[in-house]
Motif scaffolding. Structure first.
Motif, PDB file in Angstrom:
ATOM      1  N   ARG A 168       0.909  -1.154   0.102  1.00 10.92           N
ATOM      2  CA  ARG A 168       0.106  -0.127   0.014  1.00 10.92           C
ATOM      3  C   ARG A 168       0.967   1.217  -0.109  1.00 10.92           C
ATOM      4  O   ARG A 168       1.880   1.204   0.735  1.00 10.92           O
ATOM      5  CB  ARG A 168      -0.902   0.098   1.152  1.00 10.92           C
ATOM      6  N   ASP A 169       0.522   2.198  -0.962  1.00 11.15           N
ATOM      7  CA  ASP A 169       1.436   3.330  -0.909  1.00 11.15           C
ATOM      8  C   ASP A 169       0.484   4.687  -0.895  1.00 11.15           C
ATOM      9  O   ASP A 169      -0.637   4.763  -1.238  1.00 11.15           O
ATOM     10  CB  ASP A 169       2.491   3.412  -1.987  1.00 11.15           C
ATOM     11  N   ARG A 170       1.156   5.850  -0.280  1.00 10.82           N
ATOM     12  CA  ARG A 170       0.384   7.151  -0.540  1.00 10.82           C
ATOM     13  C   ARG A 170       1.436   8.310  -0.470  1.00 10.82           C
ATOM     14  O   ARG A 170       2.698   7.882  -0.006  1.00 10.82           O
ATOM     15  CB  ARG A 170      -0.428   7.175   0.731  1.00 10.82           C
ATOM     16  N   VAL A 171       1.245   9.252  -1.005  1.00  5.09           N
ATOM     17  CA  VAL A 171       2.071  10.403  -1.183  1.00  5.09           C
ATOM     18  C   VAL A 171       1.482  11.686  -0.620  1.00  5.09           C
ATOM     19  O   VAL A 171       0.324  11.899  -0.473  1.00  5.09           O
ATOM     20  CB  VAL A 171       2.382  10.563  -2.538  1.00  5.09           C
ATOM     21  N   SER A 172       2.265  12.455   0.004  1.00  7.69           N
ATOM     22  CA  SER A 172       2.172  13.718   0.457  1.00  7.69           C
ATOM     23  C   SER A 172       3.204  14.652   0.414  1.00  7.69           C
ATOM     24  O   SER A 172       4.300  14.300   0.247  1.00  7.69           O
ATOM     25  CB  SER A 172       1.732  13.608   2.292  1.00  7.69           C
ATOM     26  N   ALA A 173       2.803  16.059   0.473  1.00  9.37           N
ATOM     27  CA  ALA A 173       3.655  16.909   0.535  1.00  9.37           C
ATOM     28  C   ALA A 173       3.944  17.806   2.055  1.00  9.37           C
ATOM     29  O   ALA A 173       2.915  17.801   2.383  1.00  9.37           O
ATOM     30  CB  ALA A 173       3.505  17.840  -0.555  1.00  9.37           C
ATOM     31  N   ARG A 174       5.065  18.231   2.192  1.00 11.15           N
ATOM     32  CA  ARG A 174       5.140  19.234   3.625  1.00 11.15           C
ATOM     33  C   ARG A 174       6.284  19.969   3.586  1.00 11.15           C
ATOM     34  O   ARG A 174       7.105  19.657   2.297  1.00 11.15           O
ATOM     35  CB  ARG A 174       5.122  18.213   4.929  1.00 11.15           C
ATOM     36  N   LEU A 175       6.439  20.588   4.493  1.00  6.52           N
ATOM     37  CA  LEU A 175       7.895  21.313   4.689  1.00  6.52           C
ATOM     38  C   LEU A 175       8.822  20.596   5.105  1.00  6.52           C
ATOM     39  O   LEU A 175       8.606  19.622   5.918  1.00  6.52           O
ATOM     40  CB  LEU A 175       7.877  22.657   5.448  1.00  6.52           C
ATOM     41  N   ALA A 176       9.798  20.778   4.545  1.00  9.37           N
ATOM     42  CA  ALA A 176      11.088  19.798   4.924  1.00  9.37           C
ATOM     43  C   ALA A 176      11.589  20.357   6.516  1.00  9.37           C
ATOM     44  O   ALA A 176      11.458  21.372   6.814  1.00  9.37           O
ATOM     45  CB  ALA A 176      12.422  20.190   4.075  1.00  9.37           C
ATOM     46  N   THR A 177      12.010  19.186   7.422  1.00 13.51           N
ATOM     47  CA  THR A 177      12.554  19.604   8.523  1.00 13.51           C
ATOM     48  C   THR A 177      14.018  20.187   8.364  1.00 13.51           C
ATOM     49  O   THR A 177      14.596  19.918   7.293  1.00 13.51           O
ATOM     50  CB  THR A 177      12.496  18.211   9.384  1.00 13.51           C
ATOM     51  N   ALA A 178      14.576  20.483   9.475  1.00 17.01           N
ATOM     52  CA  ALA A 178      16.034  21.040   9.672  1.00 17.01           C
ATOM     53  C   ALA A 178      16.799  19.836   9.124  1.00 17.01           C
ATOM     54  O   ALA A 178      17.998  20.091   8.244  1.00 17.01           O
ATOM     55  CB  ALA A 178      16.394  21.485  10.949  1.00 17.01           C
ATOM     56  N   LEU A 190      18.815  22.133   0.892  1.00 14.17           N
ATOM     57  CA  LEU A 190      17.757  22.627   0.480  1.00 14.17           C
ATOM     58  C   LEU A 190      17.863  24.087   1.581  1.00 14.17           C
ATOM     59  O   LEU A 190      18.270  24.191   2.504  1.00 14.17           O
ATOM     60  CB  LEU A 190      16.324  22.059   0.978  1.00 14.17           C
ATOM     61  N   ALA A 191      17.238  25.178   0.748  1.00 14.15           N
ATOM     62  CA  ALA A 191      17.071  26.410   1.546  1.00 14.15           C
ATOM     63  C   ALA A 191      15.869  26.381   2.378  1.00 14.15           C
ATOM     64  O   ALA A 191      15.055  25.538   2.494  1.00 14.15           O
ATOM     65  CB  ALA A 191      16.826  27.490   0.422  1.00 14.15           C
ATOM     66  N   ARG A 192      15.620  27.441   3.308  1.00 12.88           N
ATOM     67  CA  ARG A 192      14.567  27.412   4.390  1.00 12.88           C
ATOM     68  C   ARG A 192      13.568  28.406   3.744  1.00 12.88           C
ATOM     69  O   ARG A 192      14.188  29.742   3.848  1.00 12.88           O
ATOM     70  CB  ARG A 192      15.443  27.491   5.586  1.00 12.88           C
ATOM     71  N   PRO A 193      12.407  28.141   3.821  1.00 18.02           N
ATOM     72  CA  PRO A 193      11.799  26.946   3.780  1.00 18.02           C
ATOM     73  C   PRO A 193      11.863  26.296   2.402  1.00 18.02           C
ATOM     74  O   PRO A 193      12.030  26.767   1.489  1.00 18.02           O
ATOM     75  CB  PRO A 193      10.198  27.502   4.088  1.00 18.02           C
ATOM     76  N   ALA A 194      11.639  24.824   2.634  1.00 17.19           N
ATOM     77  CA  ALA A 194      11.466  24.099   1.249  1.00 17.19           C
ATOM     78  C   ALA A 194      10.591  23.146   1.348  1.00 17.19           C
ATOM     79  O   ALA A 194      10.222  22.535   2.517  1.00 17.19           O
ATOM     80  CB  ALA A 194      12.825  23.415   0.922  1.00 17.19           C
ATOM     81  N   ALA A 195       9.802  22.796   0.286  1.00 16.70           N
ATOM     82  CA  ALA A 195       8.701  21.747   0.286  1.00 16.70           C
ATOM     83  C   ALA A 195       9.576  20.424  -0.087  1.00 16.70           C
ATOM     84  O   ALA A 195      10.415  20.543  -0.935  1.00 16.70           O
ATOM     85  CB  ALA A 195       7.479  22.051  -0.609  1.00 16.70           C
TER      86      ALA A 195
END
Length: 244
Positions: free
Chosen positions: A183-193, A201-206
């Motif tokens: 089973r798979d699923r996909v989501s987008a969020r802000l990257a952690t430190a 990645l720069a801050r902030p970055a998705a």
């Protein structure tokens, strides 16, 4: 049923259930899927909701309708063609890929991880975190999670070294556990430190987060993979026949 599943619209829960049956092989290519009437009765929903569930599967190229006959699982050659997908399940990588194991340890499982693994909150789990890349640099962060009781029978999961053939092949070699479906699923969020640091990645970055669970025949989760991908990178490519 998870909290996420509970808040999904009913038609998506129905279409997801049918898709799971197809992925497990219960509904083979060419097999007829339940009709709108049967789904409406089984799930206690109105016919339009059942119709919407089947239409969702048709749009995904998973099933097709035959006039005057019913709805059927598409034959593989005529179904959707997955041109690019991430990753190969079981954390197996091409031999030429660069893999760096950052951490391999028994930890207290985060609440959401324990829930997916079917464990009580605060349970010990095994965590393996890795960076993978190619000639152009780091491409993803992969974290695999396992029940803590595997530490004794699968001690190599706790070594900060690459497992040839992937973790799943190793698990199958030392246990009687076999994967029945995924089973798979996909989501987008802000990257952690930590993710920003490893992926430069720069801050902030998705980031794009791809979660893959590998299930035994009884539904138990054998392995949970979470793959974090940086932005500005195409990850999924699908082709469908015009009839879908």
């Amino acid at each position: 049923m998870s909290e996420i599943d509970e808040v999904l619209p009913k038609y998506l829960r129905i279409s997801g259930h049918i898709r799971d049956r197809i992925e497990r092989g219960e509904l083979a290519p060419g097999a007829e899927v339940p009709s709108e009437r049967e789904l409406a009765a089984q799930w206690k929903v109105a016919r339009p909701t059942a119709a919407k569930a089947l239409n969702t599967l048709r749009q995904q190229g998973i099933v097709e309708s035959r006039r005057g006959s019913g709805t059927y699982v598409v034959d593989q050659p005529g179904g959707p063609v997955m041109g690019e997908r991430v990753p190969q399940y079981g954390s197996g990588y091409a031999e030429g890929a660069a893999v760096t194991v950052l951490e391999a340890a028994v930890v207290v499982g985060p609440a959401q991880i324990a829930e997916v693994l079917g464990l009580p909150r605060g349970s010990a789990v095994i965590m393996r975190k890795r960076l993978t890349g190619n000639g152009s640099g780091v491409t993803e962060i992969v974290t695999s999670w396992f029940a803590g009781d595997l530490a004794e029978v699968a001690p190599r999961l706790l070594r900060a070294e690459r497992l040839s053939g992937g973790t799943l092949r190793y698990l199958e070699s030392v246990t009687d556990r076999r994967v029945s479906y995924l089973r798979d699923r996909v989501s987008a969020r802000l990257a952690t430190a930590d993710e920003r640091r490893h992926l430069a990645l720069a801050r902030p970055a998705a980031v794009l987060v791809y979660q893959l669970t590998l299930h035994a025949a009884d539904g138990a989760v054998i392995q949970l993979d979470e793959i974090v991908h940086p932005p500005d990178r195409w990850m999924f490519q699908q082709e469908h026949s015009s009839s879908s």
